[in-house]
Scaffold this motif. Structure first.
Motif, PDB file in Angstrom:
ATOM      1  N   ALA A 345     -45.428  10.825  35.810  1.00 18.10           N
ATOM      2  CA  ALA A 345     -44.958  11.855  36.562  1.00 18.10           C
ATOM      3  C   ALA A 345     -45.368  13.164  35.951  1.00 18.10           C
ATOM      4  CB  ALA A 345     -43.081  11.535  36.616  1.00 18.10           C
ATOM      5  N   GLU A 346     -45.526  14.188  36.853  1.00 18.58           N
ATOM      6  CA  GLU A 346     -45.485  15.544  36.625  1.00 18.58           C
ATOM      7  C   GLU A 346     -44.182  16.269  36.743  1.00 18.58           C
ATOM      8  OE1 GLU A 346     -48.669  16.718  35.831  1.00 18.58           O
ATOM      9  OE2 GLU A 346     -50.016  15.038  35.995  1.00 18.58           O
ATOM     10  N   ALA A 347     -44.022  17.107  35.566  1.00 17.86           N
ATOM     11  CA  ALA A 347     -42.878  17.831  35.457  1.00 17.86           C
ATOM     12  C   ALA A 347     -43.076  19.010  34.578  1.00 17.86           C
ATOM     13  CB  ALA A 347     -41.483  17.020  34.951  1.00 17.86           C
ATOM     14  N   GLU A 348     -42.606  20.032  35.039  1.00 21.30           N
ATOM     15  CA  GLU A 348     -42.304  21.228  33.882  1.00 21.30           C
ATOM     16  C   GLU A 348     -41.360  21.121  32.834  1.00 21.30           C
ATOM     17  OE1 GLU A 348     -41.558  24.803  35.931  1.00 21.30           O
ATOM     18  OE2 GLU A 348     -43.280  24.761  37.141  1.00 21.30           O
ATOM     19  N   THR A 349     -41.830  21.493  31.556  1.00 19.52           N
ATOM     20  CA  THR A 349     -41.188  21.575  30.503  1.00 19.52           C
ATOM     21  C   THR A 349     -40.146  22.773  30.325  1.00 19.52           C
ATOM     22  OG1 THR A 349     -43.178  20.753  29.380  1.00 19.52           O
ATOM     23  CG2 THR A 349     -41.249  21.461  27.859  1.00 19.52           C
ATOM     24  N   PRO A 350     -38.736  22.185  30.129  1.00 19.37           N
ATOM     25  CA  PRO A 350     -37.809  23.447  30.101  1.00 19.37           C
ATOM     26  C   PRO A 350     -38.290  24.077  28.811  1.00 19.37           C
ATOM     27  CG  PRO A 350     -36.962  21.320  30.898  1.00 19.37           C
ATOM     28  CD  PRO A 350     -38.264  20.916  30.412  1.00 19.37           C
ATOM     29  N   THR A 351     -37.915  25.395  28.744  1.00 18.69           N
ATOM     30  CA  THR A 351     -38.149  26.052  27.448  1.00 18.69           C
ATOM     31  C   THR A 351     -37.141  26.568  26.827  1.00 18.69           C
ATOM     32  OG1 THR A 351     -38.741  28.235  28.851  1.00 18.69           O
ATOM     33  CG2 THR A 351     -40.628  26.797  28.463  1.00 18.69           C
ATOM     34  N   ASP A 352     -35.988  26.495  27.315  1.00 15.96           N
ATOM     35  CA  ASP A 352     -34.604  26.824  26.819  1.00 15.96           C
ATOM     36  C   ASP A 352     -34.087  26.121  25.851  1.00 15.96           C
ATOM     37  OD1 ASP A 352     -34.172  25.451  29.167  1.00 15.96           O
ATOM     38  OD2 ASP A 352     -32.358  26.495  29.382  1.00 15.96           O
ATOM     39  N   LEU A 353     -34.322  24.761  25.759  1.00 11.88           N
ATOM     40  CA  LEU A 353     -33.695  23.716  25.070  1.00 11.88           C
ATOM     41  C   LEU A 353     -34.489  23.580  23.750  1.00 11.88           C
ATOM     42  CD1 LEU A 353     -32.620  21.413  27.790  1.00 11.88           C
ATOM     43  CD2 LEU A 353     -31.461  23.154  26.776  1.00 11.88           C
ATOM     44  N   ARG A 354     -33.674  23.117  22.761  1.00 16.67           N
ATOM     45  CA  ARG A 354     -34.473  22.957  21.296  1.00 16.67           C
ATOM     46  C   ARG A 354     -35.255  21.748  21.520  1.00 16.67           C
ATOM     47  NH1 ARG A 354     -31.823  23.990  15.550  1.00 16.67           N
ATOM     48  NH2 ARG A 354     -33.482  23.261  14.134  1.00 16.67           N
ATOM     49  N   MET A 355     -34.601  20.543  21.934  1.00 15.17           N
ATOM     50  CA  MET A 355     -35.464  19.250  22.063  1.00 15.17           C
ATOM     51  C   MET A 355     -36.182  19.489  23.253  1.00 15.17           C
ATOM     52  SD  MET A 355     -34.401  17.524  19.183  1.00 15.17           S
ATOM     53  CE  MET A 355     -34.679  15.830  19.584  1.00 15.17           C
ATOM     54  N   ALA A 356     -37.276  20.193  23.188  1.00 15.97           N
ATOM     55  CA  ALA A 356     -38.212  20.426  24.429  1.00 15.97           C
ATOM     56  C   ALA A 356     -38.986  18.992  24.979  1.00 15.97           C
ATOM     57  CB  ALA A 356     -39.002  21.515  24.154  1.00 15.97           C
ATOM     58  N   ASP A 357     -39.234  18.266  24.052  1.00 17.85           N
ATOM     59  CA  ASP A 357     -40.046  17.126  24.438  1.00 17.85           C
ATOM     60  C   ASP A 357     -39.180  16.264  25.062  1.00 17.85           C
ATOM     61  OD1 ASP A 357     -42.731  17.131  22.691  1.00 17.85           O
ATOM     62  OD2 ASP A 357     -41.258  17.840  21.193  1.00 17.85           O
ATOM     63  N   PHE A 358     -37.712  16.138  24.785  1.00 18.16           N
ATOM     64  CA  PHE A 358     -36.983  15.090  25.322  1.00 18.16           C
ATOM     65  C   PHE A 358     -36.167  15.677  26.615  1.00 18.16           C
ATOM     66  CE2 PHE A 358     -32.581  13.369  26.250  1.00 18.16           C
ATOM     67  CZ  PHE A 358     -32.935  11.923  26.164  1.00 18.16           C
ATOM     68  N   ALA A 359     -36.197  17.122  26.551  1.00 14.45           N
ATOM     69  CA  ALA A 359     -35.936  17.853  27.973  1.00 14.45           C
ATOM     70  C   ALA A 359     -37.175  17.325  28.849  1.00 14.45           C
ATOM     71  CB  ALA A 359     -35.666  19.117  27.598  1.00 14.45           C
ATOM     72  N   HIS A 360     -38.313  17.563  28.319  1.00 15.11           N
ATOM     73  CA  HIS A 360     -39.534  17.149  29.558  1.00 15.11           C
ATOM     74  C   HIS A 360     -39.424  15.641  29.849  1.00 15.11           C
ATOM     75  CE1 HIS A 360     -43.936  16.762  30.011  1.00 15.11           C
ATOM     76  NE2 HIS A 360     -43.421  17.138  31.062  1.00 15.11           N
ATOM     77  N   LEU A 361     -39.208  14.930  29.021  1.00 16.07           N
ATOM     78  CA  LEU A 361     -38.978  13.475  29.703  1.00 16.07           C
ATOM     79  C   LEU A 361     -37.891  13.388  30.543  1.00 16.07           C
ATOM     80  CD1 LEU A 361     -39.184  10.568  27.008  1.00 16.07           C
ATOM     81  CD2 LEU A 361     -37.359  10.575  28.677  1.00 16.07           C
ATOM     82  N   CYS A 362     -36.795  13.998  30.354  1.00 16.52           N
ATOM     83  CA  CYS A 362     -35.779  13.871  31.370  1.00 16.52           C
ATOM     84  C   CYS A 362     -36.221  14.513  32.602  1.00 16.52           C
ATOM     85  CB  CYS A 362     -34.373  14.645  30.792  1.00 16.52           C
ATOM     86  SG  CYS A 362     -33.524  13.831  29.372  1.00 16.52           S
ATOM     87  N   ALA A 363     -36.962  15.541  32.670  1.00 16.83           N
ATOM     88  CA  ALA A 363     -37.567  16.028  33.892  1.00 16.83           C
ATOM     89  C   ALA A 363     -38.393  14.973  34.586  1.00 16.83           C
ATOM     90  CB  ALA A 363     -38.278  17.444  33.374  1.00 16.83           C
ATOM     91  N   GLN A 364     -39.289  14.418  33.675  1.00 18.52           N
ATOM     92  CA  GLN A 364     -40.126  13.401  34.232  1.00 18.52           C
ATOM     93  C   GLN A 364     -39.580  12.308  34.856  1.00 18.52           C
ATOM     94  OE1 GLN A 364     -42.464  13.134  30.386  1.00 18.52           O
ATOM     95  NE2 GLN A 364     -44.286  13.007  31.844  1.00 18.52           N
ATOM     96  N   LEU A 365     -38.299  11.737  34.173  1.00 15.45           N
ATOM     97  CA  LEU A 365     -37.407  10.734  34.665  1.00 15.45           C
ATOM     98  C   LEU A 365     -36.727  11.221  36.095  1.00 15.45           C
ATOM     99  CD1 LEU A 365     -35.975   7.912  34.219  1.00 15.45           C
ATOM    100  CD2 LEU A 365     -34.233   9.019  33.105  1.00 15.45           C
ATOM    101  N   ASP A 366     -36.567  12.321  36.136  1.00 19.19           N
ATOM    102  CA  ASP A 366     -36.083  12.834  37.556  1.00 19.19           C
ATOM    103  C   ASP A 366     -37.085  12.935  38.549  1.00 19.19           C
ATOM    104  OD1 ASP A 366     -33.745  13.341  36.096  1.00 19.19           O
ATOM    105  OD2 ASP A 366     -33.896  15.351  36.137  1.00 19.19           O
ATOM    106  N   VAL A 367     -38.161  13.273  38.075  1.00 19.04           N
ATOM    107  CA  VAL A 367     -39.309  12.934  39.235  1.00 19.04           C
ATOM    108  C   VAL A 367     -39.450  11.648  39.711  1.00 19.04           C
ATOM    109  CG1 VAL A 367     -41.880  13.248  39.555  1.00 19.04           C
ATOM    110  CG2 VAL A 367     -40.339  15.295  38.418  1.00 19.04           C
ATOM    111  N   ALA A 368     -39.509  10.740  38.645  1.00 14.43           N
ATOM    112  CA  ALA A 368     -39.833   9.226  38.940  1.00 14.43           C
ATOM    113  C   ALA A 368     -38.600   8.676  39.709  1.00 14.43           C
ATOM    114  CB  ALA A 368     -40.032   8.716  37.514  1.00 14.43           C
ATOM    115  N   THR A 369     -37.537   9.010  39.167  1.00 14.82           N
ATOM    116  CA  THR A 369     -36.265   8.113  39.891  1.00 14.82           C
ATOM    117  C   THR A 369     -35.110   9.013  40.542  1.00 14.82           C
ATOM    118  OG1 THR A 369     -35.046   8.552  37.638  1.00 14.82           O
ATOM    119  CG2 THR A 369     -36.586   6.516  38.037  1.00 14.82           C
ATOM    120  N   GLY A 370     -35.302  10.326  40.388  1.00 17.32           N
ATOM    121  CA  GLY A 370     -34.367  11.205  41.034  1.00 17.32           C
ATOM    122  C   GLY A 370     -32.716  11.098  40.622  1.00 17.32           C
TER     123      GLY A 370
END
Length: 491
Positions: A345-370
């Protein structure tokens, strides 16, 4: 006279070892032995009661008719092999999860035949990894996983959550995101903290989550009493799960922060004066407990609260774990299917959260599953900020004083002046005594405020340090509210 009888025993052992094993060293200088064609390596100095390299050599020499050798010959041969291996190229060894070629990652199933799961951009399959691509290290904590089921259509996730007692869909989607993150060797993931009332099944749910990746032999542990024992347990496995936490010392809190985001420990080597050895680690961490008391701000940013509720009906342990063992292949297969979808899944990385890698993974999960995992993650961090503030009188006092600052303006004072100001705010008209643990000097206050910076910033109170010709200062600011965008005129 046979040729073997002419050679010293140590040479026979060394020749046999180099013909059947590949020896190499890791970045910390440890020498490993890897059987030709097999992905599992063992440190040659291991003194484990089962599965040590010394035992491998003894059994191989005996079965191949080379004879039985005494300990002195074996030690001399291993000394020579270790010295030769120090000139070999450095290689990495991995526990449970490893990076592979072409963007793939591997999951060690812990089997004696070396079968592992290769997760690649187009799917996943089961194979024995090429020893040149992946080298597994195993310990007594490395349990065996079943072969994952194919074509599960995602039903394994539903089967898992049917056995757990998560209180909301938000906790379920965050648990899914954490499990996907555990399969990534380069993605630091926050530590799930399973909370809930007594009898909610926190320990059982924690075991179920970790056993998806660690196998049925994986279990929760009591928190060690000191940092050294904690790091020893972390180094020997992939997921470290600590059960029934009720208190957390500052040192233990700092150690957990390092475990989640990665750090290196340097210690003096045993029986030496000047030699040291290095242990680098970054591992998934899982915690359970009703309440751990005051949470420090830096740990709060690395936690993932998952709330559970008491089940409507009870089942016996035997029934519950028998069903779990039956569905584990399906659960693991569904997790692998989900991991492939999330990584694609393609998703932007949130830049305001410390655990940015996990935040990006959550964004990818949202794109994949909603599912809304990123929103759930932000909400969980907001709840943790509330917990930090409720447990810290200084943070509460700073927020109380910040209400007197006009938005868009800043208030600047030295740390000593701030200490006097905040002490007056806390004491108020009632002249209350300052509580135990209140900063006693401007330097202590400055350090405490630096630690609280992220928590206060989440409440729109910014703390900045600086220096002028007169000396150092601390500045407190309440940002001006952003004006709403003007609506375009109606046609």
């Amino acid at each position: 006279m046979a040729e073997d009888e002419k050679n010293p025993a140590r040479e026979i052992i060394a020749d046999y070892a180099q013909a059947h094993f590949r020896y190499f060293r890791t970045a910390d200088g440890t020498v490993y032995a890897q059987r030709n064609g097999h992905p599992v390596a063992r440190p040659i100095r291991s003194q484990g009661t089962t599965g040590s390299h010394r035992q491998e050599l003894l059994v191989g020499l005996y079965k191949d008719g080379r004879g039985v050798f005494n300990g002195t010959a074996m030690k001399e041969a291993l000394d020579l092999i270790e010295a030769l291996a120090l000139s070999e190229p450095v290689r990495a060894v991995h526990i449970r999860v490893a990076p592979g070629f072409d963007g793939a990652t591997w999951l060690d199933l812990g089997r004696t035949d070396g079968m592992s799961v290769r997760i690649h951009p187009t799917g996943w399959d089961i194979a024995v990894p090429d020893p040149g691509e992946v080298c597994w290290r195993r310990t007594q904590l490395t349990g065996e996983l079943p072969l994952p089921a194919k074509d599960t259509d995602g039903k394994g996730i539903d089967l898992l959550f049917r056995l757990c007692n998560f209180a909301s869909a938000s906790s379920e989607c965050l648990a899914m995101a954490w499990l996907v993150g555990c399969l990534g060797p380069s993605v630091p993931v926050p530590a799930p903290f399973l909370t809930g009332p007594q009898g909610a099944g926190k320990s059982t749910a924690g075991r179920m989550l970790m056993r998806i990746i660690e196998g049925m032999s994986g279990d929760l542990r009591r928190a060690p009493k000191d940092e050294e024992n904690l790091l020893a347990a972390v180094a020997a496995g992939w997921i470290t799960a600590l059960d029934n936490l009720s208190h957390m010392t500052p040192d233990m809190s700092d150690a957990m922060c390092c475990i989640v985001t990665g750090a290196e420990n340097v210690k003096r080597a045993l029986f030496t004066d000047g030699d040291v050895f290095r242990v680098g680690y970054r591992r998934p961490l899982l915690l359970t407990g009703i309440d751990v008391g005051v949470i420090r701000p830096d740990l709060a940013e690395r936690l993932l609260p998952l709330r559970l509720e008491r089940p409507a009906g009870r089942r016996t342990e035997a029934e519950l774990w028998a069903e779990y063992a039956d569905v584990l292949p399906v659960v693991l297969g569904s997790l692998l299917d989900l991991t492939v979808k999330v990584r694609a899944a393609e998703a932007e990385t949130p830049t305001d959260l410390r655990m940015a890698d996990f935040a990006h993974l959550c964004a990818q999960l949202d794109v994949a599953t909603g599912l809304g995992a990123l929103a759930a993650y932000r909400a969980s961090l907001d709840d943790l900020n509330d917990d930090v503030i409720e447990g810290d009188l200084l943070a509460q006092t700073v927020l109380q004083h910040a209400e007197t600052i006009t938005p868009g303006t800043a208030q600047r004072m030295t740390s000593t002046e701030w200490l006097a100001c905040l002490s007056r705010v806390y004491s108020g008209d009632e002249l209350r005594a300052l509580p135990k643990g209140w900063p006693t000097t401007g330097k202590v206050l400055s350090d405490r405020l630096k630690r609280l910076q992220p928590t206060l910033a989440a409440r729109q109170v910014l703390i900045e340090a600086g220096r002028t010709k007169e000396g150092r200062y601390l500045e407190m600011t309440r940002p001006a509210p952003t004006p709403p965008h003007e609506q375009p005129p109606l046609p």
